[in-house]
Design a protein around this motif. Structure first.
Motif, mmCIF file in Angstrom:
data_model
loop_
_atom_site.group_PDB
_atom_site.id
_atom_site.type_symbol
_atom_site.label_atom_id
_atom_site.label_comp_id
_atom_site.label_asym_id
_atom_site.label_seq_id
_atom_site.Cartn_x
_atom_site.Cartn_y
_atom_site.Cartn_z
ATOM 1 N N GLY A 181 0.811 -1.233 0.000
ATOM 2 C CA GLY A 181 0.000 0.000 0.000
ATOM 3 C C GLY A 181 0.835 1.269 0.000
ATOM 4 O O GLY A 181 0.293 2.364 0.083
ATOM 5 N N CYS A 182 2.153 1.122 -0.076
ATOM 6 C CA CYS A 182 3.033 2.309 -0.062
ATOM 7 C C CYS A 182 3.571 2.567 -1.468
ATOM 8 O O CYS A 182 3.612 1.666 -2.297
ATOM 9 C CB CYS A 182 4.230 2.073 0.848
ATOM 10 N N GLY A 183 4.004 3.784 -1.706
ATOM 11 C CA GLY A 183 4.591 4.095 -3.007
ATOM 12 C C GLY A 183 4.752 5.576 -3.195
ATOM 13 O O GLY A 183 4.713 6.359 -2.236
ATOM 14 N N THR A 184 4.917 5.952 -4.463
ATOM 15 C CA THR A 184 5.016 7.373 -4.790
ATOM 16 C C THR A 184 3.594 7.918 -4.908
ATOM 17 O O THR A 184 2.625 7.183 -4.692
ATOM 18 C CB THR A 184 5.736 7.558 -6.144
ATOM 19 N N SER A 185 3.469 9.181 -5.309
ATOM 20 C CA SER A 185 2.127 9.754 -5.417
ATOM 21 C C SER A 185 1.349 9.099 -6.567
ATOM 22 O O SER A 185 0.124 9.114 -6.589
ATOM 23 C CB SER A 185 2.211 11.261 -5.616
ATOM 24 N N THR A 186 2.065 8.495 -7.515
ATOM 25 C CA THR A 186 1.368 7.945 -8.695
ATOM 26 C C THR A 186 1.430 6.429 -8.806
ATOM 27 O O THR A 186 0.712 5.845 -9.596
ATOM 28 C CB THR A 186 1.987 8.525 -9.989
ATOM 29 N N TYR A 292 8.806 10.972 6.815
ATOM 30 C CA TYR A 292 8.252 10.372 5.601
ATOM 31 C C TYR A 292 7.848 11.512 4.678
ATOM 32 O O TYR A 292 7.063 12.378 5.093
ATOM 33 C CB TYR A 292 7.047 9.502 5.939
ATOM 34 N N ASP A 293 8.366 11.505 3.442
ATOM 35 C CA ASP A 293 8.016 12.580 2.502
ATOM 36 C C ASP A 293 6.504 12.649 2.358
ATOM 37 O O ASP A 293 5.862 11.633 2.121
ATOM 38 C CB ASP A 293 8.645 12.320 1.118
ATOM 39 N N GLU A 294 5.971 13.856 2.445
ATOM 40 C CA GLU A 294 4.507 14.022 2.422
ATOM 41 C C GLU A 294 3.904 13.593 1.088
ATOM 42 O O GLU A 294 2.752 13.199 1.027
ATOM 43 C CB GLU A 294 4.120 15.471 2.741
#
Ligand code: T4K
Length: 414
Positions: A181-186, A292-294
């Motif tokens: 469930g984690c990743g970049t914004s896309t 953690y980067d927003e």
């Protein structure tokens, strides 16, 4: 020299006071979803008398995961370690494979178990993620692949690693044990490289008691992995491949599906706790939280602090003793780095020279408890203990050194 103790220290549990928590607060206390829903599923499994071997719930679990992460195939397994081993074998990795040393030892063992040499890369000290520059320096004619680890649920530098893998003709897979469930914004973890591996161990955000999964977009690889996790059976009495038993049980899939249904709540709760930690530790000298980067999808399942002894005036390990006495069972993941664990330490006694950031971070890291069983008020209490320990760092250190106390080595803290 005076050894007078400030009165405020007498009530610290490490000096005989009452612990801040009556019950042990663990890192990785399992999150539980809807019990009724779980029990319904378990009853249904018993009614169906289909307990394992690609049953109804395992198939649903696999479909759900593939859809969620956007991968073509998902193959559920009995745990994350076996999933890594099978993926490595299916990709035909051999010789040397580059992995970070700063990871759970499972990543390295999955290679060594198959007599493939893990070659340890260093990390970016800001994120704790594998450093592509370090990977580049370790490539030899024997290198066949790279395993990136999405540590703490943060995606590692997949672009840089893909470019290196392409340029050098290497296979690329990811240990995404922390990153469901984690990743970049896309894009979520699950579709990078040739394959990615999740863990659904009890201590993960989403858990299936024990469990794992391999996700891939490669049809041929998926078919091979399916065969490998079921002894290579093509059908009854027909074995087409060497394989193992990596199957997930129906109870595990039922737990996993139930856990996924509450995943949004788990993340939201973790986020609240994380924000509370950030607020409460903001002005504690020498204790910094990994940010953690927003713009990333994070699950906040791990609250990672680093202790800089020069500023905090108490070492990470003495602080750990203070916390353990208060029933706050913080952990040192992933101290001391795989390269300092056996058998790797014996194989590569000088590996540390090439891993300065791993050495530095693993000596400072402190993982703090969070999850469903911790409230933001509990977090405040944990931070209160840390603050006091830092406020009186020198004095506590002197007293503990005299007493020679060491609590956190106790057998698994149970
Ligand atoms: N790759 C990476 C990057 C990983 O982090 C992991 C696993 C893997 C691969 C392999 O995946 P699996 O084969 O495990 O699916 C824990 C977990 O066992 C392990 O899954 C996890 N990473 C690692 C980071 O943490 P330990 O050695 O710390 O101890 P454990 O599991 O006995 O307990 C951790 C804490 O959780 C304890 O303080 C007690 C508490 N706990 C544990 C269990 C099982 C509970 O309160 N209830 C429970 O049921 O490894």
């Amino acid at each position: 020299m005076s050894h007078v103790t400030a009165p405020s220290l007498a009530d610290l549990a490490v000096f005989g006071g009452t612990p801040a928590f009556a019950e042990k607060q663990h890192v990785g206390r399992p999150n539980l979803g809807d019990r009724e829903r779980l029990l319904e599923r378990i009853n249904d499994i018993l009614d169906r008398r289909w307990l394992t071997n690609n049953g109804h719930y395992v198939q649903e679990f696999e479909r759900t995961i593939a859809e969620m992460v956007g991968a073509k195939h998902c193959i559920a397994t009995c745990n994350g370690e076996i999933a890594l081993e099978i993926a490595i074998r299916a990709l035909e990795l051999k010789g040397e494979v580059i992995v970070p040393s700063f990871t759970f030892v499972a990543t390295a063992h999955a290679l060594q178990w198959q007599e493939i040499t893990p070659v340890f890369a260093d990390i970016d000290p800001r994120t704790h993620l594998i450093d592509p520059e370090s990977v580049l320096r370790l490539i030899t004619p024997r290198t066949t692949g790279i395993i990136g680890v999405h540590l703490w649920g943060q995606p590692c530098d997949v672009e840089a690693l893909s470019a290196i893998a392409d340029e050098h003709g290497l296979k690329l897979m990811f240990d995404a044990a922390h990153a469901f469930g984690c990743g970049t914004s896309t894009r979520l973890a699950g579709t990078w490289g040739q394959a990615e591996v999740f863990s659904f161990h009890a201590t993960k955000l989403v858990n299936s008691l024990e469990g794992g999964a391999i996700v891939t977009n490669d049809d041929a690889l998926a078919r091979k992995i399916r065969l490998m996790k079921n002894f290579g059976f093509l059908g009854f009495d027909n074995v087409g491949y060497v394989g193992t038993n990596g199957k997930m049980t129906e109870f595990s899939a039922a737990m996993g599906l139930t856990s996924i249904e509450s995943m949004g709540e788990f993340v939201a709760h973790n986020h609240l706790n994380y924000d509370q930690y950030r607020k409460a530790l903001a002005n504690v000298p020498g204790v910094t939280l990994l940010e953690y980067d927003e713009d990333l999808h994070a699950n906040y399942q791990y609250v990672i602090a680093e202790v800089d002894e020069e500023e905090s005036t108490i070492s990470r390990d003495w602080l750990l003793d203070v916390l353990w006495a208060e029933n706050i069972l913080a952990r040192r993941y992933f101290y001391p780095g795989c390269h300092r664990m056996q058998p790797y330490r014996a194989y590569f006694p000088n590996a540390g020279l090439l891993l300065p950031e791993t050495e530095r971070v693993s000596a400072r890291v402190l993982v703090l408890p969070t999850g469903q069983t911790m409230t933001p008020q509990d977090v405040d209490r944990v931070c209160g203990v840390i603050r006091r320990a830092v406020d009186h760092g020198r004095e506590i250190t002197a007293r503990l050194e005299r007493a020679g106390k060491r609590l956190h080595g106790d057998v698994f803290g149970r």
